[in-house]
Design an enzyme around this catalytic site. Structure first.
Site, PDB file in Angstrom:
ATOM      1  N   THR A   1      48.216  40.706  22.213  1.00 53.13           N
ATOM      2  CA  THR A   1      48.092  42.149  22.002  1.00 53.13           C
ATOM      3  C   THR A   1      49.073  42.867  22.925  1.00 53.13           C
ATOM      4  OG1 THR A   1      46.483  42.632  23.738  1.00 53.13           O
ATOM      5  CG2 THR A   1      45.614  41.755  21.662  1.00 53.13           C
ATOM      6  N   GLU A   2      49.189  44.191  22.761  1.00 53.34           N
ATOM      7  CA  GLU A   2      50.049  44.961  23.654  1.00 53.34           C
ATOM      8  C   GLU A   2      49.572  44.840  25.100  1.00 53.34           C
ATOM      9  OE1 GLU A   2      50.257  47.047  19.637  1.00 53.34           O
ATOM     10  OE2 GLU A   2      48.672  46.217  20.890  1.00 53.34           O
ATOM     11  N   TYR A   3      48.261  44.977  25.303  1.00 49.92           N
ATOM     12  CA  TYR A   3      47.709  44.875  26.655  1.00 49.92           C
ATOM     13  C   TYR A   3      47.960  43.483  27.236  1.00 49.92           C
ATOM     14  CZ  TYR A   3      45.147  49.316  26.647  1.00 49.92           C
ATOM     15  OH  TYR A   3      44.809  50.648  26.657  1.00 49.92           O
ATOM     16  N   GLU A   4      47.773  42.488  26.420  1.00 49.50           N
ATOM     17  CA  GLU A   4      47.941  41.116  26.895  1.00 49.50           C
ATOM     18  C   GLU A   4      49.370  40.870  27.354  1.00 49.50           C
ATOM     19  OE1 GLU A   4      46.792  36.600  25.352  1.00 49.50           O
ATOM     20  OE2 GLU A   4      46.627  38.337  24.017  1.00 49.50           O
TER      21      GLU A   4
ATOM     22  N   GLU B   1      39.519  42.874  13.368  1.00 53.87           N
ATOM     23  CA  GLU B   1      39.695  43.176  14.790  1.00 53.87           C
ATOM     24  C   GLU B   1      39.071  44.536  15.061  1.00 53.87           C
ATOM     25  OE1 GLU B   1      43.072  43.489  18.343  1.00 53.87           O
ATOM     26  OE2 GLU B   1      43.700  43.648  16.238  1.00 53.87           O
TER      27      GLU B   1
ATOM     28  N   ASP C   1      40.889  41.077  30.158  1.00 52.39           N
ATOM     29  CA  ASP C   1      41.390  40.912  31.516  1.00 52.39           C
ATOM     30  C   ASP C   1      40.302  41.245  32.524  1.00 52.39           C
ATOM     31  OD1 ASP C   1      41.713  43.682  30.534  1.00 52.39           O
ATOM     32  OD2 ASP C   1      42.316  44.053  32.608  1.00 52.39           O
TER      33      ASP C   1
ATOM     34  N   LYS D   1      30.718  50.774  34.546  1.00 51.77           N
ATOM     35  CA  LYS D   1      29.490  51.281  35.153  1.00 51.77           C
ATOM     36  C   LYS D   1      28.273  50.710  34.433  1.00 51.77           C
ATOM     37  CE  LYS D   1      31.487  55.627  36.802  1.00 51.77           C
ATOM     38  NZ  LYS D   1      31.379  57.113  36.783  1.00 51.77           N
TER      39      LYS D   1
ATOM     40  N   ASP E   1      37.183  48.118  25.774  1.00 53.96           N
ATOM     41  CA  ASP E   1      36.859  48.925  26.944  1.00 53.96           C
ATOM     42  C   ASP E   1      35.732  48.242  27.717  1.00 53.96           C
ATOM     43  OD1 ASP E   1      36.012  50.891  28.771  1.00 53.96           O
ATOM     44  OD2 ASP E   1      36.527  52.515  27.383  1.00 53.96           O
TER      45      ASP E   1
END
Length: 237
Positions: free
Chosen positions: A199-202, A44, A161, A129, A125
């Site tokens: 994941t934590e973000y998920e 990962e 996301d 831009k 990330d």
């Protein structure tokens, strides 16, 4: 990204030689030797706090996992979660998990050609831009690195996301001539799958009702052959 770590964090990591790899380049071509077996190796890139890679190592014990990040503090947090994931087994050190500290830019210096079977890119990330597009982990210059280190069964699994990153990634994969499958614009639309590791973000984003985008990419010859066979069995000619 700036992280405020605990005092003595490097000393903490140095004391975890059983789990943490601070000089991963020395194991280029020797990761199987470090694990002590010839099981497939999944990596990962950008593991964050380590929830995904820790739980994956516990749920899939016939695979070796390497969690990669460039921040000491995230390696430390992941080491705690890695050990906690195996605590019910009373195992102090997860036998199939390593946490490696390095910049993904140096992937070819850490992994030898064909040494890895699967790469996970989870909530990388998005670098929204346009001028930062080269920093996205699905940019062609990174795909070139991945194709070098992945083996005959090589795959990339992407979750994000970010609509912008997902669209960019699909175009990048297509332009590179890679085969995509299991593309989802809303992974959890029909509810959470108990077999799915988040994941934590998920976990956070799903709780907020956000859509998660996902796809799998086949790179290795054997992976492509199995993909074609599965499609033939499912759809016929």
């Amino acid at each position: 990204m700036r992280l405020r770590g605990r005092k003595g964090i490097r000393e903490n990591l140095e004391q975890q030689e059983d789990l943490v790899v601070l000089d991963p380049g020395q194991y280029r071509g020797k990761w199987a030797e470090l694990f002590g077996n010839d099981l497939p190796i999944h990596v990962e890139f950008g593991m964050g706090k380590g929830q995904f890679i820790s739980q994956m190592s516990y749920k899939h014990q016939q695979v070796n996992f390497i969690g990669v990040d460039m921040y000491d503090e995230l390696i430390r947090r992941a080491s705690e979660k890695g050990r906690l994931a195996w605590s019910e087994e009373e195992v102090e050190t997860p036998p199939n998990l390593k946490l490696a500290l390095f910049n993904i830019e140096n992937a070819e210096q850490v992994f030898a050609p064909g040494e890895i079977e699967r790469i996970y890119l989870n909530f990388s990330d998005p670098w929204p831009k346009a001028k930062h597009a080269r920093r996205r982990l699905t940019h062609p210059r990174f795909l070139n690195k991945y194709t070098q280190i992945l083996n005959e069964r090589g795959q990339i699994h992407l979750k994000t996301d970010s609509v912008t990153l997902f669209e960019f990634s699909l175009n990048s994969f297509a332009d590179y001539g890679l085969q995509m499958t299991n593309i989802s614009l809303d992974l959890h639309r029909d509810g959470l799958n108990e077999e799915h590791v988040m994941t934590e973000y998920e976990t956070k984003f799903v709780g907020q009702g956000m859509q998660i985008h996902r796809c799998e990419v086949m790179l290795g010859k054997q992976a492509l052959e199995e993909y074609s066979k599965d499609r033939l069995e499912k759809y016929g000619n």
